[in-house]
Design a protein around this motif. Structure first.
Motif, PDB file in Angstrom:
ATOM      1  N   GLY A 176      39.422  40.559 -63.329  1.00 35.10           N
ATOM      2  CA  GLY A 176      40.655  41.310 -63.187  1.00 35.10           C
ATOM      3  C   GLY A 176      41.215  41.375 -61.784  1.00 35.10           C
ATOM      4  N   THR A 177      40.539  40.783 -60.798  1.00 33.18           N
ATOM      5  CA  THR A 177      40.986  40.826 -59.410  1.00 33.18           C
ATOM      6  C   THR A 177      42.080  39.794 -59.165  1.00 33.18           C
ATOM      7  OG1 THR A 177      38.798  41.547 -58.682  1.00 33.18           O
ATOM      8  CG2 THR A 177      40.235  40.613 -57.002  1.00 33.18           C
ATOM      9  N   ILE A 178      43.186  40.240 -58.586  1.00 35.03           N
ATOM     10  CA  ILE A 178      44.278  39.329 -58.242  1.00 35.03           C
ATOM     11  C   ILE A 178      43.796  38.403 -57.118  1.00 35.03           C
ATOM     12  CG2 ILE A 178      46.611  39.156 -57.283  1.00 35.03           C
ATOM     13  CD1 ILE A 178      46.598  40.357 -60.060  1.00 35.03           C
ATOM     14  N   HIS A 179      44.038  37.102 -57.290  1.00 35.72           N
ATOM     15  CA  HIS A 179      43.672  36.131 -56.266  1.00 35.72           C
ATOM     16  C   HIS A 179      44.631  34.945 -56.284  1.00 35.72           C
ATOM     17  CE1 HIS A 179      41.475  34.971 -59.910  1.00 35.72           C
ATOM     18  NE2 HIS A 179      41.455  33.726 -59.456  1.00 35.72           N
ATOM     19  N   SER A 180      44.659  34.233 -55.168  1.00 33.59           N
ATOM     20  CA  SER A 180      45.483  33.046 -55.001  1.00 33.59           C
ATOM     21  C   SER A 180      44.803  32.188 -53.951  1.00 33.59           C
ATOM     22  CB  SER A 180      46.902  33.433 -54.551  1.00 33.59           C
ATOM     23  OG  SER A 180      46.851  34.081 -53.298  1.00 33.59           O
ATOM     24  N   GLY A 181      45.398  31.044 -53.627  1.00 34.70           N
ATOM     25  CA  GLY A 181      44.785  30.251 -52.586  1.00 34.70           C
ATOM     26  C   GLY A 181      45.318  28.848 -52.483  1.00 34.70           C
ATOM     27  N   LYS A 182      44.580  28.055 -51.705  1.00 35.58           N
ATOM     28  CA  LYS A 182      44.905  26.652 -51.519  1.00 35.58           C
ATOM     29  C   LYS A 182      43.615  25.850 -51.612  1.00 35.58           C
ATOM     30  CE  LYS A 182      47.220  23.326 -48.638  1.00 35.58           C
ATOM     31  NZ  LYS A 182      48.592  23.081 -48.983  1.00 35.58           N
ATOM     32  N   ILE A 183      43.676  24.805 -52.446  1.00 34.68           N
ATOM     33  CA  ILE A 183      42.572  23.865 -52.589  1.00 34.68           C
ATOM     34  C   ILE A 183      42.994  22.596 -51.863  1.00 34.68           C
ATOM     35  CG2 ILE A 183      41.215  22.496 -54.202  1.00 34.68           C
ATOM     36  CD1 ILE A 183      41.829  24.693 -56.319  1.00 34.68           C
ATOM     37  N   TYR A 184      42.127  22.054 -51.029  1.00 38.48           N
ATOM     38  CA  TYR A 184      42.451  20.867 -50.240  1.00 38.48           C
ATOM     39  C   TYR A 184      41.896  19.611 -50.911  1.00 38.48           C
ATOM     40  CZ  TYR A 184      43.791  24.289 -46.780  1.00 38.48           C
ATOM     41  OH  TYR A 184      44.409  25.334 -46.148  1.00 38.48           O
ATOM     42  N   ALA A 185      42.644  18.515 -50.781  1.00 41.28           N
ATOM     43  CA  ALA A 185      42.221  17.230 -51.349  1.00 41.28           C
ATOM     44  C   ALA A 185      40.777  16.940 -50.941  1.00 41.28           C
ATOM     45  CB  ALA A 185      43.138  16.112 -50.868  1.00 41.28           C
ATOM     46  N   GLY A 186      39.981  16.468 -51.889  1.00 46.65           N
ATOM     47  CA  GLY A 186      38.570  16.186 -51.640  1.00 46.65           C
ATOM     48  C   GLY A 186      37.644  17.333 -52.007  1.00 46.65           C
ATOM     49  N   TYR A 187      38.224  18.450 -52.431  1.00 49.39           N
ATOM     50  CA  TYR A 187      37.422  19.621 -52.809  1.00 49.39           C
ATOM     51  C   TYR A 187      36.734  19.393 -54.147  1.00 49.39           C
ATOM     52  CZ  TYR A 187      36.308  24.428 -54.124  1.00 49.39           C
ATOM     53  OH  TYR A 187      35.658  25.576 -54.510  1.00 49.39           O
ATOM     54  N   ALA A 188      35.493  19.840 -54.254  1.00 53.92           N
ATOM     55  CA  ALA A 188      34.752  19.811 -55.520  1.00 53.92           C
ATOM     56  C   ALA A 188      33.891  21.061 -55.592  1.00 53.92           C
ATOM     57  CB  ALA A 188      33.878  18.564 -55.611  1.00 53.92           C
ATOM     58  N   ASP A 189      33.788  21.631 -56.794  1.00 48.51           N
ATOM     59  CA  ASP A 189      32.902  22.778 -56.993  1.00 48.51           C
ATOM     60  C   ASP A 189      32.388  22.843 -58.416  1.00 48.51           C
ATOM     61  OD1 ASP A 189      34.713  24.134 -58.710  1.00 48.51           O
ATOM     62  OD2 ASP A 189      35.096  25.769 -57.320  1.00 48.51           O
ATOM     63  N   VAL A 190      31.452  23.741 -58.608  1.00 53.22           N
ATOM     64  CA  VAL A 190      30.987  24.114 -59.936  1.00 53.22           C
ATOM     65  C   VAL A 190      31.321  25.589 -60.078  1.00 53.22           C
ATOM     66  CG1 VAL A 190      28.998  24.421 -61.446  1.00 53.22           C
ATOM     67  CG2 VAL A 190      29.114  22.427 -59.965  1.00 53.22           C
ATOM     68  N   SER A 191      32.062  25.939 -61.132  1.00 53.61           N
ATOM     69  CA  SER A 191      32.483  27.323 -61.346  1.00 53.61           C
ATOM     70  C   SER A 191      31.981  27.838 -62.686  1.00 53.61           C
ATOM     71  CB  SER A 191      34.015  27.437 -61.328  1.00 53.61           C
ATOM     72  OG  SER A 191      34.508  27.262 -60.030  1.00 53.61           O
ATOM     73  N   PHE A 192      31.497  29.076 -62.675  1.00 54.92           N
ATOM     74  CA  PHE A 192      31.068  29.790 -63.870  1.00 54.92           C
ATOM     75  C   PHE A 192      32.146  30.813 -64.174  1.00 54.92           C
ATOM     76  CE2 PHE A 192      29.302  33.563 -65.810  1.00 54.92           C
ATOM     77  CZ  PHE A 192      28.483  33.071 -66.808  1.00 54.92           C
ATOM     78  N   PHE A 193      32.739  30.738 -65.354  1.00 59.03           N
ATOM     79  CA  PHE A 193      33.751  31.692 -65.792  1.00 59.03           C
ATOM     80  C   PHE A 193      33.167  32.565 -66.898  1.00 59.03           C
ATOM     81  CE2 PHE A 193      36.199  28.227 -64.024  1.00 59.03           C
ATOM     82  CZ  PHE A 193      37.173  28.876 -63.299  1.00 59.03           C
ATOM     83  N   GLU A 194      33.244  33.883 -66.716  1.00 63.12           N
ATOM     84  CA  GLU A 194      32.695  34.822 -67.683  1.00 63.12           C
ATOM     85  C   GLU A 194      33.686  35.034 -68.827  1.00 63.12           C
ATOM     86  OE1 GLU A 194      30.087  38.842 -67.428  1.00 63.12           O
ATOM     87  OE2 GLU A 194      31.949  38.825 -66.294  1.00 63.12           O
ATOM     88  N   GLU A 195      34.087  33.950 -69.429  1.00 58.90           N
ATOM     89  CA  GLU A 195      34.945  33.985 -70.614  1.00 58.90           C
ATOM     90  C   GLU A 195      34.827  32.622 -71.304  1.00 58.90           C
ATOM     91  OE1 GLU A 195      39.296  34.031 -69.803  1.00 58.90           O
ATOM     92  OE2 GLU A 195      38.697  33.973 -67.715  1.00 58.90           O
ATOM     93  N   PRO A 196      34.864  32.619 -72.615  1.00 59.57           N
ATOM     94  CA  PRO A 196      34.637  31.376 -73.358  1.00 59.57           C
ATOM     95  C   PRO A 196      35.852  30.475 -73.495  1.00 59.57           C
ATOM     96  CG  PRO A 196      34.859  33.178 -74.887  1.00 59.57           C
ATOM     97  CD  PRO A 196      34.911  33.776 -73.509  1.00 59.57           C
ATOM     98  N   SER A 197      37.029  30.956 -73.109  1.00 57.16           N
ATOM     99  CA  SER A 197      38.231  30.164 -73.385  1.00 57.16           C
ATOM    100  C   SER A 197      39.141  30.025 -72.164  1.00 57.16           C
ATOM    101  CB  SER A 197      38.999  30.787 -74.549  1.00 57.16           C
ATOM    102  OG  SER A 197      39.323  32.136 -74.239  1.00 57.16           O
TER     103      SER A 197
END
Length: 93
Positions: free
Chosen positions: A66-87
Motif C-alpha cells: 500500500g505504500t506509494i512509490h515511483s522511480g527510475k530504472i536504468y538500462a542494464g538493470y536486473a533484479d528478482v522481485s517477490f510480490f505478496e500477491e498472486p496476480s
C-alpha cells in the motif's frame, strides 16, 4: 513495458519475477501489495513513501504493501522481485 524481459514464477499467494531492462524506464507513482527485491545488475532509483533511495548490484529493497512509490530504472538493470500477491503480473504471449 517496452524493453523489459521477465520470467514469472507463479504460486497460489505470491509471484517471483526475474526482470531485465534493456532501456531506461520511468515508474509513475503507484502502490500494490508488498514487494521485496534483490538487485542483480545495474541501478534503480526508488522514491518510497517520499524518500529517495538508490539501489545497485547486491542491494535489497522492501516496499511495504500500500505504500506509494515511483522511480527510475536504468538500462542494464536486473533484479528478482517477490510480490505478496498472486496476480501482480500475468504471462504475455
Amino acid at each position: 513495458m517496452e524493453g523489459l524481459k521477465a520470467y514469472l514464477s507463479q504460486a497460489e499467494n505470491h509471484q517471483i519475477v526475474f526482470m531485465e531492462f534493456e532501456t531506461d524506464v520511468d515508474l509513475a507513482e503507484h502502490s500494490h501489495a508488498s514487494q521485496f527485491g534483490i538487485v542483480l545488475e545495474g541501478k534503480i532509483d526508488l522514491n518510497i513513501d517520499g524518500k529517495k533511495h538508490t539501489f545497485v548490484k547486491g542491494d535489497r529493497y522492501f516496499i511495504p504493501g500500500g505504500t506509494i512509490h515511483s522511480g527510475k530504472i536504468y538500462a542494464g538493470y536486473a533484479d528478482v522481485s517477490f510480490f505478496e500477491e498472486p496476480s501482480r503480473y500475468r504471462v504475455s504471449e
